[in-house]
Design a protein around this motif. Sequence first.
Motif, PDB file in Angstrom:
ATOM      1  N   SER A   1       0.835  -1.202   0.000  1.00 18.99           N
ATOM      2  CA  SER A   1       0.000   0.000   0.000  1.00 18.99           C
ATOM      3  C   SER A   1       0.868   1.249   0.000  1.00 18.99           C
TER       4      SER A   1
ATOM      5  N   VAL B   1     -12.790   2.534  -3.900  1.00 15.40           N
ATOM      6  CA  VAL B   1     -11.710   2.857  -4.845  1.00 15.40           C
ATOM      7  C   VAL B   1     -12.275   3.645  -6.021  1.00 15.40           C
TER       8      VAL B   1
ATOM      9  N   LEU C   1       2.336   1.805  -3.470  1.00 19.75           N
ATOM     10  CA  LEU C   1       1.339   2.346  -4.402  1.00 19.75           C
ATOM     11  C   LEU C   1       1.095   3.832  -4.160  1.00 19.75           C
TER      12      LEU C   1
ATOM     13  N   VAL D   1      -6.194   3.557  -2.094  1.00 19.56           N
ATOM     14  CA  VAL D   1      -5.633   2.553  -1.189  1.00 19.56           C
ATOM     15  C   VAL D   1      -6.279   2.662   0.189  1.00 19.56           C
TER      16      VAL D   1
ATOM     17  N   TYR E   1      -9.952   1.524   0.029  1.00 17.15           N
ATOM     18  CA  TYR E   1     -10.049   0.058  -0.054  1.00 17.15           C
ATOM     19  C   TYR E   1      -9.976  -0.551   1.346  1.00 17.15           C
TER      20      TYR E   1
END
Length: 282
Positions: free
Chosen positions: A4, A164, A7, A37, A40
Amino acid sequence: IVGSGMLMAVFTAASKFFDTPSSINSLKVNKKVALGVLAYGVMKNVSKKFIQTPVKMIRGIDENLAYRKKVYELPEKGNEDDLISYEYHKVFESVDFPRWDLLYNNKDFGEDRNAFYKQTAKKYGYEDDVVSVDQKIKPRIKETLVKTKLFTTLSSYFWAATGVGVAMQKPWENIVFNPATRINNLKNYMKASKEAANAGKEIAKYRPFIKEFGETFVKSCKEFIKNPSKSTTYAGRALFGTALGMTLIGNFLALKDFNKDKGSKTQAAVSLIDENKEKVVC
Protein backbone atom coordinates in the motif's frame (compact mmCIF):
# COMPACT_ATOMS: atom_id res chain seq x y z
CA ILE A 1 1.17 -2.43 4.34
CA VAL A 2 4.40 -2.27 2.33
CA GLY A 3 2.49 -2.72 -0.93
CA SER A 4 0.00 0.00 0.00
CA GLY A 5 2.83 2.37 0.86
CA MET A 6 4.54 1.69 -2.47
CA LEU A 7 1.34 2.35 -4.40
CA MET A 8 0.84 5.62 -2.55
CA ALA A 9 4.43 6.81 -3.06
CA VAL A 10 5.39 5.59 -6.53
CA PHE A 11 4.00 8.54 -8.51
CA THR A 12 5.33 11.12 -6.03
CA ALA A 13 8.80 9.54 -5.95
CA ALA A 14 9.11 9.58 -9.74
CA SER A 15 7.51 12.97 -10.37
CA LYS A 16 10.77 14.91 -9.91
CA PHE A 17 12.15 13.26 -13.04
CA PHE A 18 9.26 14.49 -15.21
CA ASP A 19 8.78 17.80 -16.92
CA THR A 20 6.45 20.29 -15.20
CA PRO A 21 3.13 19.29 -16.88
CA SER A 22 3.84 15.58 -16.40
CA SER A 23 4.90 16.14 -12.80
CA ILE A 24 1.64 17.96 -12.03
CA ASN A 25 -0.40 15.17 -13.63
CA SER A 26 1.64 12.56 -11.77
CA LEU A 27 0.83 14.19 -8.44
CA LYS A 28 -2.86 14.27 -9.36
CA VAL A 29 -2.80 10.54 -10.07
CA ASN A 30 -0.83 9.86 -6.89
CA LYS A 31 -3.43 11.72 -4.85
CA LYS A 32 -6.24 9.56 -6.16
CA VAL A 33 -4.20 6.34 -5.86
CA ALA A 34 -3.39 7.17 -2.24
CA LEU A 35 -7.05 7.83 -1.50
CA GLY A 36 -7.98 4.63 -3.34
CA VAL A 37 -5.63 2.55 -1.19
CA LEU A 38 -7.04 4.10 1.98
CA ALA A 39 -10.63 3.73 0.76
CA TYR A 40 -10.05 0.06 -0.05
CA GLY A 41 -8.78 -0.71 3.46
CA VAL A 42 -11.40 1.36 5.26
CA MET A 43 -14.42 0.17 3.26
CA LYS A 44 -13.33 -3.47 3.29
CA ASN A 45 -13.33 -3.49 7.10
CA VAL A 46 -16.11 -1.02 7.92
CA SER A 47 -18.56 -2.64 5.47
CA LYS A 48 -18.47 -5.90 7.45
CA LYS A 49 -20.25 -4.09 10.26
CA PHE A 50 -23.24 -3.56 7.94
CA ILE A 51 -24.11 -7.23 8.50
CA GLN A 52 -22.32 -8.06 11.74
CA THR A 53 -24.00 -5.28 13.72
CA PRO A 54 -27.63 -6.25 12.88
CA VAL A 55 -26.83 -9.91 13.62
CA LYS A 56 -25.37 -8.93 16.99
CA MET A 57 -28.33 -6.72 17.87
CA ILE A 58 -31.11 -9.04 16.68
CA ARG A 59 -29.62 -12.51 17.27
CA GLY A 60 -27.15 -11.72 20.06
CA ILE A 61 -24.23 -13.27 18.18
CA ASP A 62 -21.02 -11.24 18.14
CA GLU A 63 -18.82 -12.70 15.40
CA ASN A 64 -15.84 -10.72 16.74
CA LEU A 65 -16.14 -11.89 20.37
CA ALA A 66 -12.50 -12.25 21.41
CA TYR A 67 -10.58 -14.24 24.02
CA ARG A 68 -6.97 -14.56 25.10
CA LYS A 69 -5.26 -17.92 24.75
CA LYS A 70 -2.27 -18.89 26.86
CA VAL A 71 0.40 -20.74 24.87
CA TYR A 72 3.15 -22.81 26.50
CA GLU A 73 6.24 -22.73 24.30
CA LEU A 74 9.07 -25.21 24.14
CA PRO A 75 12.34 -24.06 25.74
CA GLU A 76 15.08 -23.04 23.35
CA LYS A 77 18.82 -23.09 23.91
CA GLY A 78 19.76 -20.26 26.22
CA ASN A 79 16.15 -19.33 26.88
CA GLU A 80 14.60 -21.06 29.86
CA ASP A 81 12.40 -18.14 30.91
CA ASP A 82 9.35 -16.49 29.38
CA LEU A 83 8.01 -19.77 28.03
CA ILE A 84 4.44 -18.50 28.19
CA SER A 85 3.00 -16.30 25.45
CA TYR A 86 -0.50 -15.11 24.63
CA GLU A 87 -2.49 -15.23 21.43
CA TYR A 88 -5.72 -13.37 20.73
CA HIS A 89 -8.45 -15.30 18.95
CA LYS A 90 -12.18 -15.12 18.36
CA VAL A 91 -14.73 -17.43 19.95
CA PHE A 92 -16.43 -17.97 16.58
CA GLU A 93 -13.19 -18.06 14.59
CA SER A 94 -14.11 -21.53 13.35
CA VAL A 95 -17.70 -22.16 12.28
CA ASP A 96 -17.27 -25.92 12.59
CA PHE A 97 -15.59 -25.80 15.99
CA PRO A 98 -16.58 -22.64 17.90
CA ARG A 99 -15.25 -22.32 21.45
CA TRP A 100 -18.53 -23.30 23.07
CA ASP A 101 -16.72 -24.02 26.34
CA LEU A 102 -15.89 -20.33 26.81
CA LEU A 103 -19.58 -19.44 26.75
CA TYR A 104 -20.52 -21.68 29.69
CA ASN A 105 -20.30 -20.06 33.13
CA ASN A 106 -19.38 -16.81 31.44
CA LYS A 107 -20.04 -14.03 33.96
CA ASP A 108 -20.25 -11.44 31.18
CA PHE A 109 -23.68 -12.83 30.29
CA GLY A 110 -24.98 -13.70 33.74
CA GLU A 111 -24.57 -15.98 36.74
CA ASP A 112 -26.37 -18.97 35.22
CA ARG A 113 -24.21 -21.61 33.54
CA ASN A 114 -26.23 -21.33 30.32
CA ALA A 115 -26.80 -17.58 30.52
CA PHE A 116 -25.39 -16.91 27.04
CA TYR A 117 -27.42 -19.68 25.44
CA LYS A 118 -30.62 -18.60 27.20
CA GLN A 119 -30.17 -15.00 26.11
CA THR A 120 -29.49 -16.05 22.53
CA ALA A 121 -32.39 -18.52 22.53
CA LYS A 122 -34.80 -15.72 23.50
CA LYS A 123 -33.67 -13.74 20.46
CA TYR A 124 -34.55 -16.77 18.31
CA GLY A 125 -38.03 -16.97 19.84
CA TYR A 126 -37.55 -19.77 22.37
CA GLU A 127 -39.25 -19.68 25.77
CA ASP A 128 -37.37 -19.49 29.09
CA ASP A 129 -38.07 -23.09 30.13
CA VAL A 130 -36.64 -24.84 27.05
CA VAL A 131 -34.97 -28.13 27.97
CA SER A 132 -31.25 -28.38 27.03
CA VAL A 133 -31.28 -24.87 25.64
CA ASP A 134 -27.59 -24.97 24.71
CA GLN A 135 -27.99 -28.05 22.53
CA LYS A 136 -31.05 -26.63 20.80
CA ILE A 137 -29.56 -23.24 20.00
CA LYS A 138 -26.07 -24.28 18.86
CA PRO A 139 -27.19 -25.41 15.36
CA ARG A 140 -29.04 -22.10 14.91
CA ILE A 141 -25.94 -20.16 15.92
CA LYS A 142 -23.72 -22.10 13.52
CA GLU A 143 -26.17 -21.58 10.67
CA THR A 144 -26.27 -17.83 11.34
CA LEU A 145 -22.47 -17.68 11.53
CA VAL A 146 -22.05 -19.43 8.17
CA LYS A 147 -24.34 -16.97 6.40
CA THR A 148 -22.88 -13.96 8.21
CA LYS A 149 -19.29 -14.86 7.35
CA LEU A 150 -20.19 -15.63 3.74
CA PHE A 151 -21.95 -12.37 3.01
CA THR A 152 -19.60 -10.14 5.01
CA THR A 153 -16.72 -11.52 2.95
CA LEU A 154 -18.50 -11.17 -0.40
CA SER A 155 -19.97 -7.73 0.23
CA SER A 156 -16.75 -6.30 1.71
CA TYR A 157 -14.92 -6.66 -1.62
CA PHE A 158 -17.71 -4.91 -3.51
CA TRP A 159 -17.75 -2.07 -0.97
CA ALA A 160 -13.94 -1.84 -1.17
CA ALA A 161 -14.12 -1.61 -4.96
CA THR A 162 -16.83 1.05 -4.65
CA GLY A 163 -14.56 3.05 -2.33
CA VAL A 164 -11.71 2.86 -4.84
CA GLY A 165 -14.07 3.95 -7.63
CA VAL A 166 -15.16 7.02 -5.67
CA ALA A 167 -11.52 7.87 -4.90
CA MET A 168 -10.66 7.81 -8.62
CA GLN A 169 -13.10 10.59 -9.56
CA LYS A 170 -11.96 13.96 -10.90
CA PRO A 171 -13.04 16.23 -7.96
CA TRP A 172 -10.22 14.80 -5.82
CA GLU A 173 -7.66 16.39 -8.15
CA ASN A 174 -8.53 19.84 -6.82
CA ILE A 175 -8.23 19.14 -3.11
CA VAL A 176 -4.97 20.23 -1.48
CA PHE A 177 -3.13 17.88 0.85
CA ASN A 178 -0.18 19.06 2.88
CA PRO A 179 1.01 16.12 4.99
CA ALA A 180 3.57 18.12 6.99
CA THR A 181 1.03 20.76 7.96
CA ARG A 182 -1.63 18.16 8.78
CA ILE A 183 0.76 16.19 11.01
CA ASN A 184 1.86 19.31 12.87
CA ASN A 185 -1.74 20.36 13.34
CA LEU A 186 -2.56 16.91 14.70
CA LYS A 187 0.33 17.08 17.19
CA ASN A 188 -0.73 20.53 18.29
CA TYR A 189 -4.33 19.39 18.65
CA MET A 190 -3.34 16.40 20.79
CA LYS A 191 -1.23 18.68 22.97
CA ALA A 192 -3.88 21.39 23.17
CA SER A 193 -6.64 18.91 23.96
CA LYS A 194 -5.18 18.71 27.45
CA GLU A 195 -5.72 22.43 27.82
CA ALA A 196 -9.36 23.34 27.31
CA ALA A 197 -8.48 26.97 26.61
CA ASN A 198 -6.48 26.12 23.46
CA ALA A 199 -8.45 23.13 22.22
CA GLY A 200 -11.01 25.25 20.37
CA LYS A 201 -8.34 27.11 18.41
CA GLU A 202 -6.67 23.89 17.28
CA ILE A 203 -9.96 22.31 16.24
CA ALA A 204 -10.74 25.42 14.19
CA LYS A 205 -7.68 24.71 12.01
CA TYR A 206 -9.31 21.52 10.78
CA ARG A 207 -12.69 22.95 9.88
CA PRO A 208 -11.85 24.39 6.42
CA PHE A 209 -10.14 21.15 5.36
CA ILE A 210 -12.88 18.93 6.78
CA LYS A 211 -15.51 20.99 4.95
CA GLU A 212 -13.53 20.85 1.71
CA PHE A 213 -12.95 17.11 2.09
CA GLY A 214 -16.65 16.49 2.74
CA GLU A 215 -17.78 18.54 -0.24
CA THR A 216 -15.26 16.79 -2.49
CA PHE A 217 -16.43 13.40 -1.26
CA VAL A 218 -20.06 14.23 -2.06
CA LYS A 219 -19.13 15.49 -5.54
CA SER A 220 -17.09 12.33 -6.20
CA CYS A 221 -19.96 10.08 -5.12
CA LYS A 222 -22.31 11.91 -7.48
CA GLU A 223 -19.81 11.65 -10.32
CA PHE A 224 -19.29 7.97 -9.60
CA ILE A 225 -22.95 7.17 -10.30
CA LYS A 226 -23.59 10.00 -12.77
CA ASN A 227 -20.44 10.38 -14.84
CA PRO A 228 -20.16 12.24 -18.19
CA SER A 229 -19.12 8.88 -19.60
CA LYS A 230 -22.14 6.57 -19.85
CA SER A 231 -20.04 3.42 -19.53
CA THR A 232 -18.51 4.75 -16.30
CA THR A 233 -21.96 5.68 -15.00
CA TYR A 234 -23.35 2.21 -15.68
CA ALA A 235 -20.30 0.54 -14.14
CA GLY A 236 -20.46 2.75 -11.05
CA ARG A 237 -24.16 2.15 -10.53
CA ALA A 238 -23.76 -1.58 -11.06
CA LEU A 239 -20.90 -1.77 -8.55
CA PHE A 240 -22.70 0.29 -5.90
CA GLY A 241 -25.96 -1.60 -6.48
CA THR A 242 -24.21 -4.96 -6.15
CA ALA A 243 -22.52 -3.93 -2.90
CA LEU A 244 -25.77 -2.61 -1.43
CA GLY A 245 -27.80 -5.58 -2.70
CA MET A 246 -25.29 -8.08 -1.31
CA THR A 247 -25.50 -6.39 2.10
CA LEU A 248 -29.31 -6.38 2.15
CA ILE A 249 -29.52 -10.02 1.02
CA GLY A 250 -26.88 -10.97 3.57
CA ASN A 251 -28.85 -9.32 6.38
CA PHE A 252 -32.07 -11.02 5.32
CA LEU A 253 -30.59 -14.50 5.04
CA ALA A 254 -28.44 -14.23 8.17
CA LEU A 255 -31.36 -13.06 10.29
CA LYS A 256 -33.99 -15.38 8.82
CA ASP A 257 -34.48 -18.68 10.63
CA PHE A 258 -35.68 -21.05 7.91
CA ASN A 259 -35.37 -24.31 9.87
CA LYS A 260 -37.56 -23.56 12.82
CA ASP A 261 -41.23 -22.67 12.75
CA LYS A 262 -42.71 -20.56 15.54
CA GLY A 263 -44.94 -23.32 16.81
CA SER A 264 -42.15 -25.74 17.60
CA LYS A 265 -40.12 -23.12 19.51
CA THR A 266 -42.55 -23.04 22.40
CA GLN A 267 -43.34 -26.72 22.56
CA ALA A 268 -42.27 -28.57 25.69
CA ALA A 269 -39.98 -31.55 25.43
CA VAL A 270 -41.91 -34.77 24.64
CA SER A 271 -40.80 -37.92 26.43
CA LEU A 272 -40.15 -40.99 24.25
CA ILE A 273 -41.13 -43.31 27.10
CA ASP A 274 -44.77 -44.22 27.57
CA GLU A 275 -45.09 -44.91 31.28
CA ASN A 276 -48.51 -46.62 30.77
CA LYS A 277 -46.86 -49.53 28.99
CA GLU A 278 -45.15 -52.41 30.81
CA LYS A 279 -42.32 -52.72 28.25
CA VAL A 280 -40.44 -50.18 26.24
CA VAL A 281 -38.74 -51.21 23.02
CA CYS A 282 -35.79 -49.00 21.95
